[in-house]
Enzyme design. Structure first.
Site, PDB file in Angstrom:
ATOM      1  N   LYS A   1      24.128  42.991  20.717  1.00  0.00           N
ATOM      2  CA  LYS A   1      23.838  43.147  19.285  1.00  0.00           C
ATOM      3  C   LYS A   1      23.887  44.600  18.805  1.00  0.00           C
ATOM      4  O   LYS A   1      24.346  44.867  17.709  1.00  0.00           O
ATOM      5  CB  LYS A   1      22.473  42.542  18.956  1.00  0.00           C
ATOM      6  CG  LYS A   1      22.454  41.024  19.067  1.00  0.00           C
ATOM      7  CD  LYS A   1      21.107  40.482  18.622  1.00  0.00           C
ATOM      8  CE  LYS A   1      21.015  39.003  18.915  1.00  0.00           C
ATOM      9  NZ  LYS A   1      19.787  38.406  18.388  1.00  0.00           N
TER      10      LYS A   1
ATOM     11  N   ASP B   1      19.486  37.424  11.838  1.00  0.00           N
ATOM     12  CA  ASP B   1      18.218  37.149  12.537  1.00  0.00           C
ATOM     13  C   ASP B   1      17.018  37.344  11.593  1.00  0.00           C
ATOM     14  O   ASP B   1      16.117  36.494  11.547  1.00  0.00           O
ATOM     15  CB  ASP B   1      18.047  38.082  13.752  1.00  0.00           C
ATOM     16  CG  ASP B   1      18.870  37.622  14.949  1.00  0.00           C
ATOM     17  OD1 ASP B   1      19.134  36.413  15.070  1.00  0.00           O
ATOM     18  OD2 ASP B   1      19.247  38.486  15.759  1.00  0.00           O
TER      19      ASP B   1
ATOM     20  N   GLY C   1      11.515  45.725  20.895  1.00  0.00           N
ATOM     21  CA  GLY C   1      12.701  45.058  21.434  1.00  0.00           C
ATOM     22  C   GLY C   1      13.722  44.789  20.331  1.00  0.00           C
ATOM     23  O   GLY C   1      13.480  45.105  19.160  1.00  0.00           O
TER      24      GLY C   1
ATOM     25  N   GLY D   1      10.271  28.992  18.131  1.00  0.00           N
ATOM     26  CA  GLY D   1      11.393  29.681  17.494  1.00  0.00           C
ATOM     27  C   GLY D   1      12.608  28.846  17.142  1.00  0.00           C
ATOM     28  O   GLY D   1      13.631  29.389  16.703  1.00  0.00           O
TER      29      GLY D   1
HETATM   30  P1  NAP Z   1      14.550  42.730  24.368  1.00  0.00           P
HETATM   31  O1  NAP Z   1      15.311  43.606  23.452  1.00  0.00           O
HETATM   32  O2  NAP Z   1      14.774  42.824  25.842  1.00  0.00           O
HETATM   33  O3  NAP Z   1      12.987  43.013  24.073  1.00  0.00           O
HETATM   34  C1  NAP Z   1      11.977  42.474  24.893  1.00  0.00           C
HETATM   35  C2  NAP Z   1      10.594  42.794  24.296  1.00  0.00           C
HETATM   36  O4  NAP Z   1       9.608  42.126  25.104  1.00  0.00           O
HETATM   37  C3  NAP Z   1      10.239  44.274  24.303  1.00  0.00           C
HETATM   38  O5  NAP Z   1       9.405  44.541  23.220  1.00  0.00           O
HETATM   39  C4  NAP Z   1       9.465  44.413  25.630  1.00  0.00           C
HETATM   40  O6  NAP Z   1       8.546  45.491  25.630  1.00  0.00           O
HETATM   41  C5  NAP Z   1       8.702  43.109  25.642  1.00  0.00           C
HETATM   42  N1  NAP Z   1       8.330  42.680  26.979  1.00  0.00           N
HETATM   43  C6  NAP Z   1       9.156  42.252  27.971  1.00  0.00           C
HETATM   44  N2  NAP Z   1       8.430  41.920  29.060  1.00  0.00           N
HETATM   45  C7  NAP Z   1       7.136  42.153  28.747  1.00  0.00           C
HETATM   46  C8  NAP Z   1       5.919  42.020  29.456  1.00  0.00           C
HETATM   47  N3  NAP Z   1       5.862  41.559  30.715  1.00  0.00           N
HETATM   48  N4  NAP Z   1       4.761  42.356  28.838  1.00  0.00           N
HETATM   49  C9  NAP Z   1       4.778  42.811  27.572  1.00  0.00           C
HETATM   50  N5  NAP Z   1       5.896  42.967  26.831  1.00  0.00           N
HETATM   51  C10 NAP Z   1       7.066  42.639  27.415  1.00  0.00           C
HETATM   52  O7  NAP Z   1      14.769  41.180  24.030  1.00  0.00           O
HETATM   53  P2  NAP Z   1      15.095  40.525  22.595  1.00  0.00           P
HETATM   54  O8  NAP Z   1      16.541  40.306  22.435  1.00  0.00           O
HETATM   55  O9  NAP Z   1      14.378  41.296  21.551  1.00  0.00           O
HETATM   56  O10 NAP Z   1      14.423  39.069  22.778  1.00  0.00           O
HETATM   57  C11 NAP Z   1      13.011  38.940  22.771  1.00  0.00           C
HETATM   58  C12 NAP Z   1      12.614  37.496  22.518  1.00  0.00           C
HETATM   59  O11 NAP Z   1      13.044  37.063  21.242  1.00  0.00           O
HETATM   60  C13 NAP Z   1      13.220  36.520  23.530  1.00  0.00           C
HETATM   61  O12 NAP Z   1      12.161  35.724  23.990  1.00  0.00           O
HETATM   62  C14 NAP Z   1      14.183  35.677  22.710  1.00  0.00           C
HETATM   63  O13 NAP Z   1      14.181  34.311  23.138  1.00  0.00           O
HETATM   64  C15 NAP Z   1      13.593  35.757  21.315  1.00  0.00           C
HETATM   65  N6  NAP Z   1      14.615  35.572  20.250  1.00  0.00           N
HETATM   66  C16 NAP Z   1      14.617  34.415  19.528  1.00  0.00           C
HETATM   67  C17 NAP Z   1      15.544  34.212  18.517  1.00  0.00           C
HETATM   68  C18 NAP Z   1      15.528  32.927  17.730  1.00  0.00           C
HETATM   69  O14 NAP Z   1      16.489  32.670  16.994  1.00  0.00           O
HETATM   70  N7  NAP Z   1      14.490  32.132  17.805  1.00  0.00           N
HETATM   71  C19 NAP Z   1      16.508  35.200  18.225  1.00  0.00           C
HETATM   72  C20 NAP Z   1      16.493  36.385  18.983  1.00  0.00           C
HETATM   73  C21 NAP Z   1      15.539  36.556  19.990  1.00  0.00           C
HETATM   74  P3  NAP Z   1       9.001  46.983  26.100  1.00  0.00           P
HETATM   75  O15 NAP Z   1       9.662  47.616  24.920  1.00  0.00           O
HETATM   76  O16 NAP Z   1       7.737  47.650  26.485  1.00  0.00           O
HETATM   77  O17 NAP Z   1       9.949  46.793  27.268  1.00  0.00           O
END
Ligand code: NAP
Length: 309
Positions: free
Chosen positions: A88, A124, A152, A276
């Site tokens: 993205k 999004d 994230g 979601g």
């Molecule tokens: P990403 O960029 O990898 O971000 C992950 C986030 O989770 C960061 O804020 C990270 O914190 C945090 N995190 C990861 N492991 C953690 C832990 N053990 N404890 C606390 N915080 C933790 O991923 P993303 O693309 O944003 O996706 C994140 C979520 O959004 C996913 O679950 C995905 O399924 C969901 N999503 C849903 C939709 C939908 O249409 N429903 C669309 C997009 C995404 P740090 O910054 O500290 O690493």
């Protein structure tokens, strides 16, 4: 016979590889991993309902393959693609143009292809706004919002969208608090307008482990989880039930389970919680509207999603 997942090698020989495909394969989602994506079910139902002669498929594209894969789309006759993890942000600099909203969010999840030109959008954030309206019957602009995982990719898109909507208050929470603080500095100008004051600041950033979260939740209407905590059912909830309150609306962007760990904690606390699926549905519907300039058949798309949105 359609493949579950196509690759860059297929895209290089698209005419030969897809010679027998009817309707032609002209839409896709790029990601790594991608086999789990539910977008094809949802979007193929919409295409069929609208009588559009095109099929939507999954393309496994590694980060280093993205520039070539994007270049191949127009000659292969694609109408558009969706982008998911990890593409993205990387796509921003690889497209011919990126609309202002996607630029503000700093990420592209939808690409439209026309006259050889690739144009980037982000659905999004607007998808989340529609999901909150349809699930809770409220508008983000009227709410005090807490975003978990604001550092994230999804959390950033959601937080910037909340700022653009003019929400009453925004609390950015992230495990690595520096990322939430940097985002707060970036979106601060949105929070300078005249809004009802109160005992709390309109924009705050906090670490996920903060003792202040309990107090902040008393001054919050909507909690959005955009961390990946909860993708596995054995994960702990990002917030314990003991600090959640019955007045809260809780939206977990995760859609791999009906009741994620956070939603189970919300149930325990007597709060309303939704997963979601509806965000996935509405971001897909908005992408369809960008590609075809017509309303998406949202109910058909909802019914086509496994587990239903
Ligand atoms: P990403 O960029 O990898 O971000 C992950 C986030 O989770 C960061 O804020 C990270 O914190 C945090 N995190 C990861 N492991 C953690 C832990 N053990 N404890 C606390 N915080 C933790 O991923 P993303 O693309 O944003 O996706 C994140 C979520 O959004 C996913 O679950 C995905 O399924 C969901 N999503 C849903 C939709 C939908 O249409 N429903 C669309 C997009 C995404 P740090 O910054 O500290 O690493």
């Amino acid at each position: 016979m359609l493949k579950d997942v196509y690759t860059l090698a297929d895209l290089r020989n698209w005419t030969q590889v897809t010679a027998d495909a009817t309707p032609p394969l002209r839409l896709a989602v790029f990601g790594d991993p991608i086999a789990h994506s539910k977008s094809p079910q949802m979007l193929n139902a919409a295409l069929e309902k609208c009588g559009i002669e095109a099929c939507y498929i999954r393309l496994q594209i590694m980060p280093e393959e993205l520039p070539e894969a994007l270049r191949l789309l127009s000659p292969a006759g694609f109408i558009g693609v969706n982008l998911t993890i990890p593409h993205k942000q990387a796509a921003l600099s690889l497209l011919d143009e990126v609309d202002g909203h996607a630029q503000k969010i700093g990420a592209v999840n939808t690409v439209a292809i026309g006259e050889g030109k690739l144009s980037g959008y982000n659905t999004d954030g607007p998808g989340l706004v529609r999901a909150i309206r349809s699930e809770f019957g409220v508008d983000i602009r009227d709410l005090r919002v807490m975003v978990l995982g604001a550092g994230g990719g999804a959390g950033r898109a959601i937080s910037v969208q909340c700022a653009i909507e003019g929400c009453e208050r925004l609390v950015l929470v992230n495990r690595t608090v520096e990322k939430a603080q940097a985002l707060a500095r970036e979106i601060e100008p949105y929070f300078k307008g005249p809004h009802l004051g109160g005992p709390v600041a309109r924009l705050e950033s906090l670490p996920l482990e903060s003792a202040q979260l309990k107090f902040q939740l008393q001054n919050t209407d909507l909690v959005i989880n955009a961390t990946s905590m909860g993708m596995k059912l054995s994960d702990p909830s990002p917030l314990p039930a003991s600090i959640l309150l019955p007045h809260l609306m809780v939206f977990d962007t995760i859609y791999t389970a009906a009741r994620t760990p956070l939603l189970r904690a919300a149930d325990e606390a007597g709060a309303r919680g939704v997963n979601g699926f509806s965000m996935l549905l509405h971001q897909g519907a908005l992408a369809f509207e960008i590609w075809f300039n017509r309303e998406a058949p949202v109910e058909v798309m909802r019914a086509a999603l496994p587990g239903n949105a």
